[in-house]
Design a protein around this motif. Structure first.
Motif: not given
Length: 181
Positions: A82-83, A85-94, A96-102, A126-129
Motif C-alpha cells: 500500500e502507498v 500519503g500525499a506523495s511517494a517515490t517508487l522503489s524496488l519494494a514496489h 512484482n507486487r500489486f500497489i494499492r494507491f490508497n 501495476e496497481g490501482a487507485q
C-alpha cells in the motif's frame, strides 16, 4: 570454439564474477564456401546467472540481487503493498507486487531515475487507485514518462487499474485507465 558436450567439461571449483563463458548457437553452415561459423557470444558468469535467475523469479514475488559476487534471493513477502500519503517515490519494494494507491486526497508518485534505484530491465509496476484521491505520476530527474496523447498522467478513478513499464534506461510507459488529457 569447438563443440563439447556438457558432460565432457571439467568441473570448476568456483566461478568468479569476471569469468567469461562462451555460448554458441548452431546457426552456421560448415558446408558453405567459405564456411559460416556458428554465432556466439562471451558473457561473464555473474551476468549470465543474474539474467537467468531474474527470468526464473520474475513475477514470483521473490527479489534477486547480485552484489560483490554474492547472489541473494529474498522472499517477496506480501503480494501487495500500500502507498498512502500525499506523495511517494517508487522503489524496488514496489516491484512484482500489486500497489494499492490508497489516500483520501490526491497523491503524487515519483518515478526515480536508474541512478537512484537499480531498476531491472523490463520492470513493470501495476496497481490501482484504491482510495478516493487521484494518483498522479511524475518523472524524477532525468526520467522520461511516455503516455498516449489522449490521456493524462493521473489515474482515471477509484479501483481503476494502472501501471508503468520501464522500456529503456530512465524511460517509462504509462498504461491502464488514466484520465483524459
Amino acid at each position: 570454439m569447438s563443440a563439447l558436450p556438457i558432460s565432457a567439461l571439467d568441473e570448476a571449483a568456483a566461478l568468479a564474477d569476471a569469468d567469461m563463458l562462451e555460448i554458441e548457437r548452431p546457426d552456421g553452415d560448415p558446408e558453405a564456401v567459405p564456411p559460416v561459423p556458428n554465432s556466439g557470444l562471451r558473457v561473464t558468469s555473474a551476468k549470465l546467472l543474474a539474467y537467468l535467475f531474474s527470468k526464473i523469479v520474475g513475477g514470483s514475488g521473490i527479489r534477486l540481487s547480485l552484489a560483490s559476487g554474492t547472489l541473494t534471493l529474498e522472499s517477496g513477502g506480501a503480494s501487495s503493498v500500500e502507498v498512502a500519503g500525499a506523495s511517494a517515490t517508487l522503489s524496488l519494494a514496489h516491484a512484482n507486487r500489486f500497489i494499492r494507491f490508497n489516500n483520501a486526497t490526491a497523491q503524487t508518485v515519483t518515478i526515480p531515475p536508474q541512478s537512484s534505484v537499480a531498476w531491472p530491465d523490463d520492470c513493470q509496476l501495476e496497481g490501482a487507485q484504491w482510495g478516493a484521491g487521484a494518483v498522479s505520476f511524475v518523472a524524477g530527474s532525468g526520467v522520461t514518462l511516455r503516455k498516449a496523447a489522449d490521456i493524462s498522467a493521473t489515474s482515471g478513478g477509484q479501483y481503476k487499474p494502472l501501471g508503468i513499464k520501464r522500456v529503456a534506461l530512465n524511460e517509462w510507459l504509462l498504461f491502464g485507465q488514466f484520465g483524459g488529457a
